[in-house]
Design a protein around this motif. Structure first.
Motif, short mmCIF file in Angstrom:
data_model
loop_
_atom_site.label_atom_id
_atom_site.label_comp_id
_atom_site.label_asym_id
_atom_site.label_seq_id
_atom_site.Cartn_x
_atom_site.Cartn_y
_atom_site.Cartn_z
N SER A 103 0.72 -1.22 -0.03
CA SER A 103 0.04 0.08 0.29
C SER A 103 0.79 1.30 0.14
O SER A 103 0.46 2.20 -0.90
N GLY A 124 0.35 3.33 -3.09
CA GLY A 124 -0.72 4.24 -2.87
C GLY A 124 -1.94 3.74 -2.98
O GLY A 124 -2.96 4.23 -2.60
N PRO A 180 -5.13 1.91 -1.14
CA PRO A 180 -5.38 1.99 0.42
C PRO A 180 -5.68 0.50 0.82
O PRO A 180 -6.25 -0.33 -0.03
N SER A 227 -2.02 5.94 3.43
CA SER A 227 -2.95 4.85 2.68
C SER A 227 -3.26 3.76 3.41
O SER A 227 -4.10 2.94 2.98
N TYR A 253 -10.79 8.07 -0.88
CA TYR A 253 -10.17 7.38 -2.22
C TYR A 253 -11.38 7.03 -3.33
O TYR A 253 -10.83 6.58 -4.35
#
Ligand SMILES: *Cc1c(COP(=O)(O)O)cnc(C)c1O
Ligand SMILES: [Zn+2]
Length: 434
Positions: free
Chosen positions: A142, A146, A148, A172, A429
């Motif tokens: 993660s 990036g 999540p 994240s 997100y």
């Protein structure tokens, strides 16, 4: 995006299933799904890391810069144990042997293909409960990509939540600690995935997890040019050993690595050993009152507490019991004393530090030699599922991941406490995910 060359199959009804991050048979069978790959002979692509075996991973594209395990032939430990053909599959950090898995366990092999599979099939955020090593592996992926992730770990395992990536990149990861053990983390996760935008990672039912761990056996097969006679691994859930079995099935079908199914030898850390207890009793089911007496104290007494799974996938079709039956398998129980002795021996002979769980597999091999379960010339694959923490610490800073929420209780009260913060996390997100 390329289209992936695989489908899923239910082991009970044989249904062909298109993968939409599907972890359960649409007909509701209590069975594992298994991946069926179009390519029956696997290629070793000229990439580094696990995606060189992308032919047998349930993804279309690779994640960049993903490390992989290695296999090497042991000289020192093999000599001490009197074994001529001891091969070591190592997942962890050991740059002298060109292995750079910075979370130091084979859970990293599960996390990378799982995140990629999710990205290709679904637009939700993964919820990953674990005793620490799994969540750390997902956190690493993660922070690197990036993507999540929501990680749920027992308070007593929070110290395992670190990465080598700087804290600025930890945003994240939504880390929740619960007051309890691994089972409490699982229970909370099951509640959380009822919420919008979240999905259960799936554990043993997640084919990306199993096929990712199967890379250890693929790497070994290419290195050894044939399958081993025996395979040794420490287990908690047994997911890794199921993965090994499935990889061996595919390698036998491949045709280039021999036709004999290796005997799969698994080991649990006493006093908490439900698989051992049920297997020794000849049962295909785990009975809590018999196989997990005083579970709480037993788990606290374990040297390798990442192996403390209370609900291993033992009876499920395609699970641990089926694996042991069809590989003529064997189960050892290992005391803490035996672990520590094995660990010392391994570190001094092979020159790398071990995850406590990996010492359980070394101790099982020592037992098997003593009992003459294995012979001098047998080809043995010892899966060292984790190690190199001390070695990593010499090269990198390990940054602790901060908890977003610390739960003192479980159930409805706990959910209320998390909801707002978690919704904000999911919403932040929503726009960037498909
Ligand atoms: C999780 C883990 C295991 C056990 O794996 P299972 O698939 O749960 O049986 C063994 N060794 C290490 C280092 C682990 O982190
Ligand atoms: Zn089915």
């Amino acid at each position: 995006m390329k289209t992936a060359d695989y489908h899923l199959e239910c082991l009970e009804c044989g249904s062909t299933i298109t993968d939409r991050y599907t972890n359960i048979c649409p007909h509701g069978h209590d069975s594992l799904l298994r991946t069926v790959y179009k390519r029956k002979q696997i290629r070793q692509l000229p990439e580094t890391g696990i995606f060189k075996y992308i032919d047998w991973l349930p993804v279309a594209d690779a994640l960049p810069q993903t490390a992989g395990p290695i296999t090497y032939k042991s000289e020192q430990l093999g000599k001490v144990l009197g074994l001529n053909n001891l091969y070591i599959g190592f997942s962890g950090y050991w740059p002298e042997r060109s292995v750079q898995m910075k979370t130091c366990t084979f859970k990293e092999l599960e996390a990378a293909p799982t995140c990629q599979r999710l990205k290709e099939t679904c637009d939700k955020i993964l919820v990953v409960p674990s005793a620490g090593n799994t969540s750390r592996a997902f956190a690493e992926v993660s922070t690197r990509t990036g993507m999540p992730v929501v990680a749920v770990v027992p308070k007593s395992s929070v110290h395992r939540m670190w990465t080598t990536t700087e804290p600025e990149k930890h945003n994240s990861v939504f880390l929740i600690s619960v007051d309890g053990d691994y089972s409490d983390a699982i229970a909370l996760s099951q509640e959380l995935v009822q919420q919008k935008g979240l999905i259960a990672e799936g554990g043993v039912k997640n084919v990306a997890r199993r096929d990712g761990m199967g890379v250890v056996e693929l790497e070994a097969a290419f290195f050894m040019h044939e399958l081993p006679d025996h395979y040794f691994q420490a287990v908690g859930s047994g997911t890794g050993a199921i993965a090994a079995w499935e990889a061996f099935i595919r390698l036998i079908e491949d045709g280039r690595f021999g036709q004999n199914m290796p005997r799969i030898v698994i080991a649990q850390n006493l006093p908490f050993a439900p698989i051992l207890s049920a297997w020794q009793d000849g049962r295909s089911e785990i009975i809590a009152d018999t196989d997990m007496k005083n579970a709480e104290e037993a788990i606290k007494a374990m040297y390798a507490d990442v192996l403390s799974t209370r609900n291993p996938p033992y009876s499920i079709q395609g699970g641990v019991y089926d694996m042991l039956m069809s590989t003529n398998g064997h189960v050892y129980g290992i005391t803490n004393g035996e672990c520590k002795e094995a660990e010392k021996l391994f570190e001094s002979e092979e020159g790398i530090d071990l995850d406590p769980a990996a010492s359980v597999s070394v101790a099982a091999l020592i037992k098997a030699v003593d009992e003459r379960f294995v012979e001098k010339t047998d080809k043995i694959l010892l899966n060292i599922t984790g190690g190199g923490y001390k070695r990593l610490n010499a090269d990198y800073q390990m940054y602790r991941i901060k908890e977003r929420v610390e739960l003192k209780s479980s159930g409805q009260i706990a959910l209320d406490e998390i909801e707002t913060a978690l919704n904000e996390f999911v919403d932040s997100y929503r726009n960037i995910m498909r």
